[in-house]
Design an enzyme around this catalytic site. Sequence first.
Site, mmCIF file in Angstrom:
data_model
loop_
_atom_site.group_PDB
_atom_site.id
_atom_site.type_symbol
_atom_site.label_atom_id
_atom_site.label_comp_id
_atom_site.label_asym_id
_atom_site.label_seq_id
_atom_site.Cartn_x
_atom_site.Cartn_y
_atom_site.Cartn_z
ATOM 1 N N SER A 63 0.834 -1.209 0.000
ATOM 2 C CA SER A 63 0.000 0.000 0.000
ATOM 3 C C SER A 63 0.864 1.253 0.000
ATOM 4 C CB SER A 63 -0.930 0.002 1.213
ATOM 5 O OG SER A 63 -1.801 -1.109 1.208
ATOM 6 N N ALA A 153 -4.879 -1.615 -2.497
ATOM 7 C CA ALA A 153 -4.097 -0.931 -1.470
ATOM 8 C C ALA A 153 -5.024 -0.438 -0.362
ATOM 9 C CB ALA A 153 -3.339 0.235 -2.079
ATOM 10 N N LYS A 154 -4.563 -0.541 0.862
ATOM 11 C CA LYS A 154 -5.373 -0.126 2.018
ATOM 12 C C LYS A 154 -4.989 1.318 2.370
ATOM 13 C CE LYS A 154 -7.051 -2.291 6.303
ATOM 14 N NZ LYS A 154 -8.414 -2.601 5.851
ATOM 15 N N ILE A 155 -5.553 2.230 1.597
ATOM 16 C CA ILE A 155 -5.221 3.651 1.702
ATOM 17 C C ILE A 155 -6.281 4.371 2.541
ATOM 18 C CG2 ILE A 155 -4.956 5.782 0.359
ATOM 19 C CD1 ILE A 155 -3.949 4.016 -1.964
ATOM 20 N N TYR A 159 -11.452 5.191 2.612
ATOM 21 C CA TYR A 159 -12.497 4.875 3.582
ATOM 22 C C TYR A 159 -13.558 5.957 3.747
ATOM 23 C CZ TYR A 159 -10.349 0.473 4.501
ATOM 24 O OH TYR A 159 -9.887 -0.809 4.339
#
Length: 300
Positions: A63, A153-155, A159
């Site tokens: 990420s 990717a955990k951006i 969220y």
Amino acid sequence: MLSKTKKIWFDGKLVDWDKAKVHVLSHGLHYGSGVFEGIRAYETKKGVAVFRLDEHLERFFYSAKVLGMKIPFSKKEIKKAILKLIKVNQIKDCYIRPIAFFGYGKMELSPKKAKVNLAIALWEWKSYLGEKPVKVKISKYRRIDPKTTEIKAKICGHYVNSILATLEAQKAGFDEALLLDLQGFVSEGAAENIFMVKKGKLFTPLPKTILPGITRNTVFHIAKDLKIKVIEKNIRPSELKKADEAFFCGTAAEITPIGQIDEVKINQGKIGPLTSKIKTLYQRIVRGKEEKYLKWLTFC
């Protein structure tokens, strides 16, 4: 409210919970230019163990690479810091949140040459969505499309999409939101992947518009052990509402049964037999009761 612990690891140092602070002009605060992971640790007979820590750190660094971010610590150093933090805080079952973000010093959109900060916090978080089957609302908001971002990717900024859907669901009296993709197929929950059961088989959305979760991958392994066929496919909301069972999965949510989607009850609002089997085996795995999966546990 968060359950405070004594210390947070921040840029290589242990600091008091209330003293872990950043500048109001941090780039990540204004533009969502950060990456994070959600990890869990569990009490086992052999001590506290972190579940699938290596896989989480792999995604964490992936990420960061997507954002052009060079994390100022190695995977080995972060792994060591997480284990140390658990010991220092004398905690057993806990949720762990490593986060790296572009910090103070630049206000233009490009974060190039901006300082990167790294923090690791943990706290007790027994159940994210509660213990009972949850009521789910299909959101009017669509899941962000892979043509607009790097979906795997955990951006942090991603969220906002989930926040809007969650607020909408809660305002309508539901526990959680479910997002569709731009084509109208089922994508994922606000912070979870989804599975449905039909005629003894597991179905889950194709990995097109979802964050392909580590818990989702764990469910695939569990299903193989239980000799349950798993099929990835496009799922229409109408098909999901006719499921025999359905459940969310994720690090925070673990295995959470779904009892209702919009106004339609799933399995009469109760946890189904297959979901129950998967949930039980998952809990045995994370607590070190399945020899085959001890390789997924990192002991403190």
